[in-house]
Design a protein around this motif. Sequence first.
Motif, PDB file in Angstrom:
ATOM      1  N   GLN A   1       0.745  -1.193  -0.131  1.00 15.09           N
ATOM      2  CA  GLN A   1       0.016   0.145   0.002  1.00 15.09           C
ATOM      3  C   GLN A   1       0.886   1.224  -0.098  1.00 15.09           C
ATOM      4  OE1 GLN A   1      -2.355  -0.640   3.573  1.00 15.09           O
ATOM      5  NE2 GLN A   1      -3.725  -2.202   2.434  1.00 15.09           N
ATOM      6  N   ILE A   2       2.134   1.283  -0.135  1.00 13.73           N
ATOM      7  CA  ILE A   2       2.979   2.291   0.013  1.00 13.73           C
ATOM      8  C   ILE A   2       3.945   2.628  -1.336  1.00 13.73           C
ATOM      9  CG2 ILE A   2       5.098   3.388   1.295  1.00 13.73           C
ATOM     10  CD1 ILE A   2       4.271   1.798   3.807  1.00 13.73           C
ATOM     11  N   ASP A   3       3.874   3.923  -1.880  1.00 15.10           N
ATOM     12  CA  ASP A   3       4.591   4.111  -3.048  1.00 15.10           C
ATOM     13  C   ASP A   3       5.757   4.967  -2.540  1.00 15.10           C
ATOM     14  OD1 ASP A   3       5.156   4.890  -5.590  1.00 15.10           O
ATOM     15  OD2 ASP A   3       3.820   6.581  -5.738  1.00 15.10           O
ATOM     16  N   PHE A   4       6.819   4.328  -2.807  1.00 21.45           N
ATOM     17  CA  PHE A   4       8.381   4.943  -2.580  1.00 21.45           C
ATOM     18  C   PHE A   4       8.841   5.895  -3.623  1.00 21.45           C
ATOM     19  CE2 PHE A   4       8.363   1.304   0.657  1.00 21.45           C
ATOM     20  CZ  PHE A   4       8.561   2.185   1.554  1.00 21.45           C
ATOM     21  N   SER A   5       8.110   5.770  -4.873  1.00 18.37           N
ATOM     22  CA  SER A   5       8.660   6.808  -6.023  1.00 18.37           C
ATOM     23  C   SER A   5       8.883   8.279  -5.517  1.00 18.37           C
ATOM     24  CB  SER A   5       7.908   6.688  -7.117  1.00 18.37           C
ATOM     25  OG  SER A   5       6.482   7.142  -6.775  1.00 18.37           O
ATOM     26  N   PRO A   6       8.114   9.056  -4.824  1.00 18.21           N
ATOM     27  CA  PRO A   6       8.456  10.342  -4.379  1.00 18.21           C
ATOM     28  C   PRO A   6       9.686  10.474  -3.517  1.00 18.21           C
ATOM     29  CG  PRO A   6       6.158   9.960  -4.049  1.00 18.21           C
ATOM     30  CD  PRO A   6       6.716   8.669  -4.272  1.00 18.21           C
ATOM     31  N   VAL A   7      10.102   9.390  -2.630  1.00 16.91           N
ATOM     32  CA  VAL A   7      11.468   9.492  -2.112  1.00 16.91           C
ATOM     33  C   VAL A   7      12.587   9.451  -2.805  1.00 16.91           C
ATOM     34  CG1 VAL A   7      12.521   8.227  -0.181  1.00 16.91           C
ATOM     35  CG2 VAL A   7      10.231   8.422  -0.099  1.00 16.91           C
ATOM     36  N   GLY A   8      12.542   8.876  -3.861  1.00 13.96           N
ATOM     37  CA  GLY A   8      13.589   8.836  -4.732  1.00 13.96           C
ATOM     38  C   GLY A   8      13.929  10.050  -5.459  1.00 13.96           C
ATOM     39  N   GLU A   9      12.725  10.415  -5.792  1.00  9.15           N
ATOM     40  CA  GLU A   9      12.939  11.849  -6.682  1.00  9.15           C
ATOM     41  C   GLU A   9      13.149  12.975  -5.763  1.00  9.15           C
ATOM     42  OE1 GLU A   9       8.901  12.177  -8.214  1.00  9.15           O
ATOM     43  OE2 GLU A   9       9.226  10.209  -9.629  1.00  9.15           O
ATOM     44  N   ALA A  10      13.041  12.982  -4.691  1.00  8.37           N
ATOM     45  CA  ALA A  10      13.440  14.184  -3.541  1.00  8.37           C
ATOM     46  C   ALA A  10      14.924  14.667  -3.310  1.00  8.37           C
ATOM     47  CB  ALA A  10      12.845  13.946  -2.186  1.00  8.37           C
ATOM     48  N   ASP A  11      15.122  15.602  -3.093  1.00  2.86           N
ATOM     49  CA  ASP A  11      16.682  16.212  -2.891  1.00  2.86           C
ATOM     50  C   ASP A  11      16.784  15.671  -1.387  1.00  2.86           C
ATOM     51  OD1 ASP A  11      16.676  16.822  -5.531  1.00  2.86           O
ATOM     52  OD2 ASP A  11      16.210  19.132  -4.895  1.00  2.86           O
ATOM     53  N   TRP A  12      18.127  15.405  -1.085  1.00  2.00           N
ATOM     54  CA  TRP A  12      18.606  15.147   0.063  1.00  2.00           C
ATOM     55  C   TRP A  12      18.623  16.396   1.100  1.00  2.00           C
ATOM     56  CZ3 TRP A  12      19.051  10.825   2.550  1.00  2.00           C
ATOM     57  CH2 TRP A  12      19.249   9.518   2.051  1.00  2.00           C
ATOM     58  N   ILE A  13      19.034  17.683   0.536  1.00  2.00           N
ATOM     59  CA  ILE A  13      18.911  18.664   1.295  1.00  2.00           C
ATOM     60  C   ILE A  13      18.588  19.909   0.229  1.00  2.00           C
ATOM     61  CG2 ILE A  13      20.588  20.407   2.231  1.00  2.00           C
ATOM     62  CD1 ILE A  13      22.599  18.208   2.925  1.00  2.00           C
ATOM     63  N   GLY A  14      17.248  20.706   1.061  1.00  2.00           N
ATOM     64  CA  GLY A  14      16.667  21.793   0.256  1.00  2.00           C
ATOM     65  C   GLY A  14      15.971  22.368   1.244  1.00  2.00           C
TER      66      GLY A  14
END
Length: 464
Positions: free
Chosen positions: A231-244
Amino acid sequence: MTSSEHHPRPSGPENPKARRRPLTSRLGLAWSVHGDGRRITPGEVVAPDERLGWPQTVGVGIQHVMAMFGATVLVPTITGFPVTASLFFSGVGTLLFLLLTAGRVPSYLGSSFAFIAPIGAAMNQHGIGGALGGVLVTGVALFLVGLIVQKAGTGWIHALMPPVVMGTIVALIGLNLAGSTTEAMVEVPLTTFATALAIVVCAVLFRGLLGRLSILLGIVVGYLVALAQGQIDFSPVGEADWIGLPPFHAPEFHWDVLFLFLPVVLVLVAENIGHVKTVGLMTNRNLDSSNGRALMADGLSTTLSGLGGGVGTTTYAENIGVMASSRVYSTAAYWVAGFFALALAFFPTFGALINTIPAGVAGGAGIILYGMIGVMGVRIWVQNRVDFSNTINLMSAGAGLIVAIADPVLDLGGMQFGGIALGTAAVLVVFHLMTLIARWRGTEPVPADPDENPYESSEPGRLG
Protein backbone atom coordinates in the motif's frame (compact mmCIF):
# COMPACT_ATOMS: atom_id res chain seq x y z
CA MET A 1 25.11 57.49 61.55
CA THR A 2 23.15 55.33 59.10
CA SER A 3 24.64 53.13 56.43
CA SER A 4 23.34 55.51 53.79
CA GLU A 5 25.45 58.28 55.34
CA HIS A 6 28.53 56.07 55.28
CA HIS A 7 27.81 54.99 51.72
CA PRO A 8 25.71 57.57 49.89
CA ARG A 9 23.48 56.00 47.24
CA PRO A 10 24.77 56.74 43.73
CA SER A 11 22.46 58.80 41.63
CA GLY A 12 21.65 58.80 37.95
CA PRO A 13 23.02 56.04 35.75
CA GLU A 14 25.39 54.87 38.53
CA ASN A 15 22.47 53.63 40.66
CA PRO A 16 22.63 49.81 40.63
CA LYS A 17 18.85 49.62 40.67
CA ALA A 18 18.74 51.63 37.50
CA ARG A 19 21.00 49.22 35.70
CA ARG A 20 19.21 46.84 33.38
CA ARG A 21 19.72 43.13 33.69
CA PRO A 22 21.99 41.55 31.06
CA LEU A 23 20.25 40.81 27.77
CA THR A 24 20.81 37.08 28.15
CA SER A 25 19.01 37.16 31.50
CA ARG A 26 16.09 39.16 30.15
CA LEU A 27 15.70 36.69 27.27
CA GLY A 28 15.89 33.68 29.56
CA LEU A 29 19.26 32.55 28.21
CA ALA A 30 21.30 32.82 31.43
CA TRP A 31 21.07 29.33 32.89
CA SER A 32 22.88 28.38 36.06
CA VAL A 33 24.27 24.85 36.25
CA HIS A 34 22.28 22.52 38.51
CA GLY A 35 24.54 20.82 41.02
CA ASP A 36 27.53 19.26 39.34
CA GLY A 37 25.84 19.37 35.93
CA ARG A 38 25.65 15.59 35.68
CA ARG A 39 23.22 14.47 38.35
CA ILE A 40 19.99 15.90 39.74
CA THR A 41 20.01 16.63 43.45
CA PRO A 42 17.71 14.10 45.21
CA GLY A 43 14.27 15.54 45.88
CA GLU A 44 14.83 18.48 43.51
CA VAL A 45 14.21 19.30 39.87
CA VAL A 46 16.20 21.21 37.27
CA ALA A 47 14.35 24.53 37.17
CA PRO A 48 13.57 26.42 33.94
CA ASP A 49 16.45 28.82 34.58
CA GLU A 50 18.89 25.98 35.30
CA ARG A 51 20.50 23.35 33.11
CA LEU A 52 22.62 20.24 33.34
CA GLY A 53 25.89 19.94 31.42
CA TRP A 54 25.47 20.45 27.70
CA PRO A 55 25.81 16.74 26.77
CA GLN A 56 22.98 15.88 29.19
CA THR A 57 20.95 18.88 28.02
CA VAL A 58 21.27 17.84 24.38
CA GLY A 59 20.13 14.35 25.32
CA VAL A 60 17.00 15.67 27.05
CA GLY A 61 16.35 17.98 24.08
CA ILE A 62 16.41 15.02 21.67
CA GLN A 63 13.93 13.23 23.95
CA HIS A 64 11.61 16.23 23.55
CA VAL A 65 11.90 15.96 19.76
CA MET A 66 11.01 12.27 19.89
CA ALA A 67 8.06 12.94 22.18
CA MET A 68 6.57 15.59 19.92
CA PHE A 69 7.47 13.96 16.63
CA GLY A 70 4.67 11.46 16.04
CA ALA A 71 1.85 13.91 16.72
CA THR A 72 3.52 16.91 15.07
CA VAL A 73 4.14 15.18 11.72
CA LEU A 74 0.79 13.37 11.78
CA VAL A 75 -1.25 16.58 11.55
CA PRO A 76 0.33 17.76 8.26
CA THR A 77 0.21 14.18 6.98
CA ILE A 78 -3.54 13.99 7.59
CA THR A 79 -4.28 17.48 6.24
CA GLY A 80 -1.98 17.34 3.21
CA PHE A 81 0.32 20.11 4.42
CA PRO A 82 4.07 19.83 3.73
CA VAL A 83 5.66 18.02 6.67
CA THR A 84 9.01 19.80 6.52
CA ALA A 85 7.37 23.24 6.45
CA SER A 86 5.32 22.33 9.51
CA LEU A 87 8.47 21.11 11.28
CA PHE A 88 10.25 24.35 10.33
CA PHE A 89 7.56 26.57 11.83
CA SER A 90 7.22 24.27 14.82
CA GLY A 91 10.91 24.81 15.58
CA VAL A 92 10.70 28.56 14.94
CA GLY A 93 7.59 28.81 17.09
CA THR A 94 9.24 26.98 19.97
CA LEU A 95 12.21 29.34 19.95
CA LEU A 96 9.91 32.39 19.78
CA PHE A 97 7.87 31.03 22.67
CA LEU A 98 10.97 30.68 24.82
CA LEU A 99 12.06 34.23 23.97
CA LEU A 100 8.68 35.89 24.54
CA THR A 101 8.11 34.11 27.86
CA ALA A 102 11.68 35.05 28.89
CA GLY A 103 12.51 31.40 29.56
CA ARG A 104 9.98 31.12 32.40
CA VAL A 105 7.68 28.56 30.73
CA PRO A 106 9.34 25.45 29.27
CA SER A 107 7.30 24.25 26.31
CA TYR A 108 7.47 22.81 22.82
CA LEU A 109 5.04 24.17 20.23
CA GLY A 110 3.88 21.32 18.01
CA SER A 111 1.11 20.89 15.45
CA SER A 112 -2.35 21.33 16.94
CA PHE A 113 -4.98 18.67 16.26
CA ALA A 114 -7.67 21.31 16.68
CA PHE A 115 -6.76 22.57 13.19
CA ILE A 116 -7.43 19.28 11.37
CA ALA A 117 -11.15 19.76 10.72
CA PRO A 118 -11.11 23.43 9.59
CA ILE A 119 -7.98 22.89 7.48
CA GLY A 120 -9.62 19.89 5.80
CA ALA A 121 -12.75 21.89 5.00
CA ALA A 122 -10.75 24.87 3.72
CA MET A 123 -8.47 22.64 1.61
CA ASN A 124 -11.50 21.11 -0.11
CA GLN A 125 -12.76 24.55 -1.12
CA HIS A 126 -9.69 26.70 -1.71
CA GLY A 127 -6.61 24.49 -1.49
CA ILE A 128 -3.65 25.02 0.80
CA GLY A 129 -3.66 28.81 0.33
CA GLY A 130 -7.18 29.14 1.71
CA ALA A 131 -6.35 26.87 4.64
CA LEU A 132 -3.25 28.90 5.46
CA GLY A 133 -5.35 32.07 5.52
CA GLY A 134 -7.46 30.48 8.24
CA VAL A 135 -4.37 29.44 10.21
CA LEU A 136 -2.98 32.97 9.99
CA VAL A 137 -6.23 34.59 11.17
CA THR A 138 -6.35 32.13 14.07
CA GLY A 139 -2.84 33.15 15.08
CA VAL A 140 -3.65 36.86 14.96
CA ALA A 141 -6.81 36.32 17.04
CA LEU A 142 -4.87 34.30 19.62
CA PHE A 143 -2.20 36.99 19.82
CA LEU A 144 -4.87 39.64 20.48
CA VAL A 145 -6.40 37.47 23.20
CA GLY A 146 -2.94 37.24 24.74
CA LEU A 147 -2.63 41.01 24.76
CA ILE A 148 -5.94 41.32 26.60
CA VAL A 149 -4.99 38.59 29.08
CA GLN A 150 -1.66 40.32 29.76
CA LYS A 151 -3.56 43.48 30.73
CA ALA A 152 -6.77 42.14 32.26
CA GLY A 153 -5.98 38.59 33.43
CA THR A 154 -7.92 35.40 32.67
CA GLY A 155 -11.11 36.02 34.66
CA TRP A 156 -13.10 37.06 31.59
CA ILE A 157 -12.10 33.84 29.80
CA HIS A 158 -13.42 31.70 32.65
CA ALA A 159 -16.65 33.73 32.65
CA LEU A 160 -17.09 33.28 28.88
CA MET A 161 -16.10 29.64 28.88
CA PRO A 162 -16.75 27.92 32.22
CA PRO A 163 -15.78 24.23 32.38
CA VAL A 164 -19.03 22.93 30.89
CA VAL A 165 -18.57 25.16 27.83
CA MET A 166 -14.84 24.57 27.37
CA GLY A 167 -15.20 20.82 27.89
CA THR A 168 -17.94 20.69 25.27
CA ILE A 169 -15.94 22.69 22.71
CA VAL A 170 -12.93 20.39 23.09
CA ALA A 171 -15.09 17.25 22.97
CA LEU A 172 -17.07 18.32 19.90
CA ILE A 173 -13.89 18.91 17.89
CA GLY A 174 -12.79 15.33 18.45
CA LEU A 175 -16.24 13.85 17.82
CA ASN A 176 -16.73 15.94 14.68
CA LEU A 177 -13.58 14.34 13.22
CA ALA A 178 -14.85 10.80 13.74
CA GLY A 179 -16.30 10.58 10.24
CA SER A 180 -12.92 11.16 8.62
CA THR A 181 -11.78 7.70 9.77
CA THR A 182 -14.72 5.84 8.19
CA GLU A 183 -13.22 5.43 4.71
CA ALA A 184 -9.98 3.96 6.05
CA MET A 185 -11.86 1.52 8.29
CA VAL A 186 -13.93 0.29 5.34
CA GLU A 187 -11.31 0.20 2.56
CA VAL A 188 -8.15 -0.91 4.44
CA PRO A 189 -9.43 -2.37 7.71
CA LEU A 190 -6.34 -4.48 8.47
CA THR A 191 -3.93 -1.52 8.27
CA THR A 192 -6.32 0.83 10.07
CA PHE A 193 -7.12 -1.38 13.04
CA ALA A 194 -3.57 -2.76 13.28
CA THR A 195 -2.31 0.81 13.68
CA ALA A 196 -4.92 1.64 16.32
CA LEU A 197 -4.22 -1.62 18.18
CA ALA A 198 -0.46 -1.02 18.11
CA ILE A 199 -0.88 2.47 19.61
CA VAL A 200 -3.00 1.30 22.53
CA VAL A 201 -0.77 -1.73 23.22
CA CYS A 202 2.44 0.32 23.13
CA ALA A 203 0.93 2.87 25.52
CA VAL A 204 0.72 0.25 28.29
CA LEU A 205 3.39 -2.23 27.20
CA PHE A 206 6.38 0.09 27.59
CA ARG A 207 7.55 2.25 30.46
CA GLY A 208 9.04 5.73 30.40
CA LEU A 209 9.77 7.44 27.10
CA LEU A 210 8.74 4.49 24.91
CA GLY A 211 5.31 4.50 26.53
CA ARG A 212 4.91 8.18 25.70
CA LEU A 213 5.96 7.46 22.11
CA SER A 214 3.03 5.08 21.61
CA ILE A 215 1.64 7.13 18.72
CA LEU A 216 4.97 7.09 16.88
CA LEU A 217 5.48 3.37 17.56
CA GLY A 218 1.95 2.58 16.43
CA ILE A 219 2.48 4.46 13.19
CA VAL A 220 5.67 2.45 12.59
CA VAL A 221 3.80 -0.84 13.13
CA GLY A 222 0.92 0.26 10.90
CA TYR A 223 3.42 1.37 8.26
CA LEU A 224 5.01 -2.10 8.23
CA VAL A 225 1.58 -3.73 7.93
CA ALA A 226 0.75 -1.43 5.00
CA LEU A 227 4.14 -2.15 3.42
CA ALA A 228 3.49 -5.90 3.57
CA GLN A 229 0.23 -5.31 1.66
CA GLY A 230 1.84 -3.17 -1.03
CA GLN A 231 0.00 0.00 0.00
CA ILE A 232 3.05 2.32 -0.03
CA ASP A 233 4.52 4.17 -3.00
CA PHE A 234 8.21 5.05 -2.53
CA SER A 235 8.71 6.81 -5.88
CA PRO A 236 8.43 10.35 -4.37
CA VAL A 237 11.27 9.51 -1.97
CA GLY A 238 13.65 8.69 -4.80
CA GLU A 239 12.76 11.92 -6.60
CA ALA A 240 13.32 14.18 -3.56
CA ASP A 241 16.57 16.03 -2.89
CA TRP A 242 18.62 15.19 0.17
CA ILE A 243 19.02 18.82 1.27
CA GLY A 244 16.82 21.79 0.41
CA LEU A 245 14.43 24.42 1.67
CA PRO A 246 11.00 23.43 2.99
CA PRO A 247 8.17 24.03 0.47
CA PHE A 248 6.78 27.36 1.64
CA HIS A 249 3.30 28.55 0.56
CA ALA A 250 1.56 31.93 0.73
CA PRO A 251 -1.86 32.31 2.38
CA GLU A 252 -5.09 33.34 0.68
CA PHE A 253 -8.07 34.86 2.43
CA HIS A 254 -11.62 33.65 1.81
CA TRP A 255 -14.35 34.86 4.11
CA ASP A 256 -16.42 31.72 3.56
CA VAL A 257 -13.95 29.54 5.50
CA LEU A 258 -12.39 31.91 8.05
CA PHE A 259 -15.18 31.34 10.58
CA LEU A 260 -14.39 27.62 10.57
CA PHE A 261 -11.21 28.43 12.46
CA LEU A 262 -12.65 30.58 15.27
CA PRO A 263 -13.45 27.66 17.62
CA VAL A 264 -9.79 26.67 17.39
CA VAL A 265 -8.86 29.95 19.10
CA LEU A 266 -10.88 28.96 22.16
CA VAL A 267 -9.18 25.56 22.35
CA LEU A 268 -5.70 27.07 22.00
CA VAL A 269 -6.50 29.53 24.79
CA ALA A 270 -7.44 26.70 27.13
CA GLU A 271 -4.43 24.58 26.14
CA ASN A 272 -1.94 27.37 26.74
CA ILE A 273 -3.43 28.47 30.05
CA GLY A 274 -3.61 24.84 31.15
CA HIS A 275 0.01 24.29 30.18
CA VAL A 276 1.23 27.32 32.12
CA LYS A 277 -0.77 26.26 35.15
CA THR A 278 0.57 22.69 35.00
CA VAL A 279 4.20 23.75 34.63
CA GLY A 280 3.76 26.15 37.54
CA LEU A 281 2.46 23.34 39.75
CA MET A 282 5.24 20.97 38.71
CA THR A 283 8.00 23.53 39.34
CA ASN A 284 6.35 25.05 42.43
CA ARG A 285 6.28 28.50 40.84
CA ASN A 286 3.47 30.97 40.27
CA LEU A 287 3.48 31.54 36.50
CA ASP A 288 0.08 33.25 36.19
CA SER A 289 1.79 36.42 34.99
CA SER A 290 3.07 34.46 31.99
CA ASN A 291 -0.39 33.51 30.65
CA GLY A 292 -0.61 36.53 28.37
CA ARG A 293 2.92 36.11 27.04
CA ALA A 294 2.33 32.39 26.39
CA LEU A 295 -0.82 33.16 24.40
CA MET A 296 0.89 35.92 22.44
CA ALA A 297 3.85 33.65 21.69
CA ASP A 298 1.64 30.82 20.43
CA GLY A 299 -0.39 33.36 18.45
CA LEU A 300 2.75 34.71 16.79
CA SER A 301 3.98 31.18 16.07
CA THR A 302 0.66 30.22 14.47
CA THR A 303 0.62 33.46 12.48
CA LEU A 304 4.07 32.75 11.04
CA SER A 305 2.96 29.20 10.18
CA GLY A 306 0.00 30.61 8.29
CA LEU A 307 2.26 33.01 6.43
CA GLY A 308 4.61 30.30 5.21
CA GLY A 309 2.90 26.93 4.93
CA GLY A 310 2.83 25.28 8.35
CA VAL A 311 0.09 23.93 10.60
CA GLY A 312 -1.00 26.04 13.57
CA THR A 313 0.83 25.29 16.80
CA THR A 314 0.05 24.71 20.45
CA THR A 315 1.84 23.83 23.67
CA TYR A 316 2.47 20.08 23.81
CA ALA A 317 1.34 17.84 26.65
CA GLU A 318 3.57 15.06 25.26
CA ASN A 319 6.58 17.04 26.44
CA ILE A 320 5.07 17.50 29.91
CA GLY A 321 5.59 13.77 30.32
CA VAL A 322 9.27 14.03 29.40
CA MET A 323 9.77 16.76 32.00
CA ALA A 324 7.90 14.82 34.68
CA SER A 325 9.95 11.66 34.17
CA SER A 326 13.33 13.35 33.73
CA ARG A 327 12.72 16.07 36.37
CA VAL A 328 14.39 18.46 33.92
CA TYR A 329 12.33 21.61 33.28
CA SER A 330 15.25 23.53 31.80
CA THR A 331 14.35 25.74 28.84
CA ALA A 332 17.86 25.04 27.51
CA ALA A 333 16.62 21.56 26.50
CA TYR A 334 13.80 23.16 24.52
CA TRP A 335 16.26 25.36 22.65
CA VAL A 336 18.00 22.15 21.60
CA ALA A 337 14.65 20.62 20.55
CA GLY A 338 13.69 23.72 18.55
CA PHE A 339 16.96 23.79 16.62
CA PHE A 340 16.78 20.02 16.03
CA ALA A 341 13.31 20.38 14.47
CA LEU A 342 14.61 23.21 12.29
CA ALA A 343 17.44 20.99 11.08
CA LEU A 344 15.04 18.18 10.11
CA ALA A 345 13.04 20.63 8.01
CA PHE A 346 15.92 21.02 5.53
CA PHE A 347 15.87 17.36 4.44
CA PRO A 348 13.26 17.00 1.65
CA THR A 349 13.90 13.24 1.48
CA PHE A 350 12.77 13.00 5.09
CA GLY A 351 9.57 14.90 4.29
CA ALA A 352 8.91 12.71 1.26
CA LEU A 353 9.31 9.59 3.39
CA ILE A 354 6.80 10.90 5.94
CA ASN A 355 4.38 11.65 3.11
CA THR A 356 4.38 7.97 2.12
CA ILE A 357 2.35 7.18 5.26
CA PRO A 358 -0.82 5.65 3.75
CA ALA A 359 -4.41 6.57 4.52
CA GLY A 360 -4.96 3.42 6.59
CA VAL A 361 -2.18 4.33 9.02
CA ALA A 362 -3.43 7.91 9.34
CA GLY A 363 -6.97 6.62 9.85
CA GLY A 364 -5.89 4.19 12.55
CA ALA A 365 -4.02 6.89 14.40
CA GLY A 366 -7.05 9.14 13.96
CA ILE A 367 -9.30 6.65 15.74
CA ILE A 368 -7.16 6.99 18.86
CA LEU A 369 -6.28 10.68 18.57
CA TYR A 370 -9.76 12.00 17.75
CA GLY A 371 -11.20 9.86 20.51
CA MET A 372 -8.63 11.26 22.93
CA ILE A 373 -9.59 14.81 21.97
CA GLY A 374 -13.23 14.00 22.64
CA VAL A 375 -12.48 12.42 26.01
CA MET A 376 -10.20 15.34 26.96
CA GLY A 377 -13.34 17.45 26.89
CA VAL A 378 -15.04 14.97 29.20
CA ARG A 379 -11.98 15.12 31.46
CA ILE A 380 -12.47 18.87 31.84
CA TRP A 381 -16.00 18.18 33.04
CA VAL A 382 -14.80 15.55 35.50
CA GLN A 383 -11.85 17.56 36.84
CA ASN A 384 -14.07 20.55 37.48
CA ARG A 385 -17.02 18.52 38.81
CA VAL A 386 -19.48 19.87 36.28
CA ASP A 387 -22.99 19.23 37.60
CA PHE A 388 -25.16 17.70 34.87
CA SER A 389 -28.21 17.65 37.12
CA ASN A 390 -28.11 21.37 36.32
CA THR A 391 -30.39 21.75 33.30
CA ILE A 392 -28.32 24.60 31.89
CA ASN A 393 -25.18 22.46 31.80
CA LEU A 394 -27.02 19.43 30.44
CA MET A 395 -28.76 21.23 27.58
CA SER A 396 -25.76 23.39 26.65
CA ALA A 397 -23.41 20.44 26.31
CA GLY A 398 -25.98 18.26 24.58
CA ALA A 399 -26.90 20.86 21.99
CA GLY A 400 -23.28 21.63 21.12
CA LEU A 401 -22.30 17.98 20.78
CA ILE A 402 -25.26 16.98 18.61
CA VAL A 403 -24.80 19.90 16.21
CA ALA A 404 -21.10 19.11 15.83
CA ILE A 405 -21.64 15.37 15.32
CA ALA A 406 -24.43 15.99 12.78
CA ASP A 407 -21.87 18.20 10.97
CA PRO A 408 -24.21 20.41 8.91
CA VAL A 409 -22.76 23.02 6.57
CA LEU A 410 -24.72 26.27 6.42
CA ASP A 411 -24.04 28.90 3.77
CA LEU A 412 -24.91 32.31 5.17
CA GLY A 413 -24.12 35.37 3.11
CA GLY A 414 -21.45 33.53 1.15
CA MET A 415 -19.78 32.26 4.33
CA GLN A 416 -19.85 28.58 5.24
CA PHE A 417 -20.24 27.35 8.81
CA GLY A 418 -19.50 23.70 9.55
CA GLY A 419 -20.29 21.44 12.47
CA ILE A 420 -17.48 22.64 14.72
CA ALA A 421 -18.28 26.33 14.27
CA LEU A 422 -22.03 25.76 14.65
CA GLY A 423 -21.56 23.43 17.63
CA THR A 424 -19.34 25.98 19.36
CA ALA A 425 -21.88 28.72 18.70
CA ALA A 426 -24.66 26.46 20.00
CA VAL A 427 -23.02 25.72 23.35
CA LEU A 428 -22.04 29.36 23.90
CA VAL A 429 -25.47 30.74 22.98
CA VAL A 430 -27.48 28.10 24.84
CA PHE A 431 -25.40 28.37 28.03
CA HIS A 432 -25.34 32.14 28.30
CA LEU A 433 -28.94 32.60 27.10
CA MET A 434 -30.29 30.06 29.58
CA THR A 435 -28.16 31.51 32.38
CA LEU A 436 -29.34 35.05 31.65
CA ILE A 437 -33.02 34.10 31.56
CA ALA A 438 -32.77 31.85 34.62
CA ARG A 439 -31.18 34.60 36.69
CA TRP A 440 -33.74 37.15 35.48
CA ARG A 441 -36.66 34.85 36.31
CA GLY A 442 -35.12 33.34 39.44
CA THR A 443 -35.38 29.86 37.97
CA GLU A 444 -31.67 29.04 37.95
CA PRO A 445 -31.35 25.27 38.56
CA VAL A 446 -30.12 24.08 41.95
CA PRO A 447 -28.29 20.83 42.82
CA ALA A 448 -30.42 17.72 43.22
CA ASP A 449 -29.11 17.36 46.78
CA PRO A 450 -29.96 20.55 48.72
CA ASP A 451 -27.01 19.91 51.05
CA GLU A 452 -24.54 20.22 48.17
CA ASN A 453 -22.93 23.52 47.32
CA PRO A 454 -24.47 25.33 44.34
CA TYR A 455 -22.69 25.01 41.03
CA GLU A 456 -19.76 27.34 40.58
CA SER A 457 -17.56 27.74 37.52
CA SER A 458 -13.93 26.81 37.94
CA GLU A 459 -10.86 26.99 35.78
CA PRO A 460 -10.58 24.55 32.86
CA GLY A 461 -8.19 21.65 33.27
CA ARG A 462 -5.08 20.99 31.22
CA LEU A 463 -5.75 19.52 27.78
CA GLY A 464 -3.50 16.77 26.53
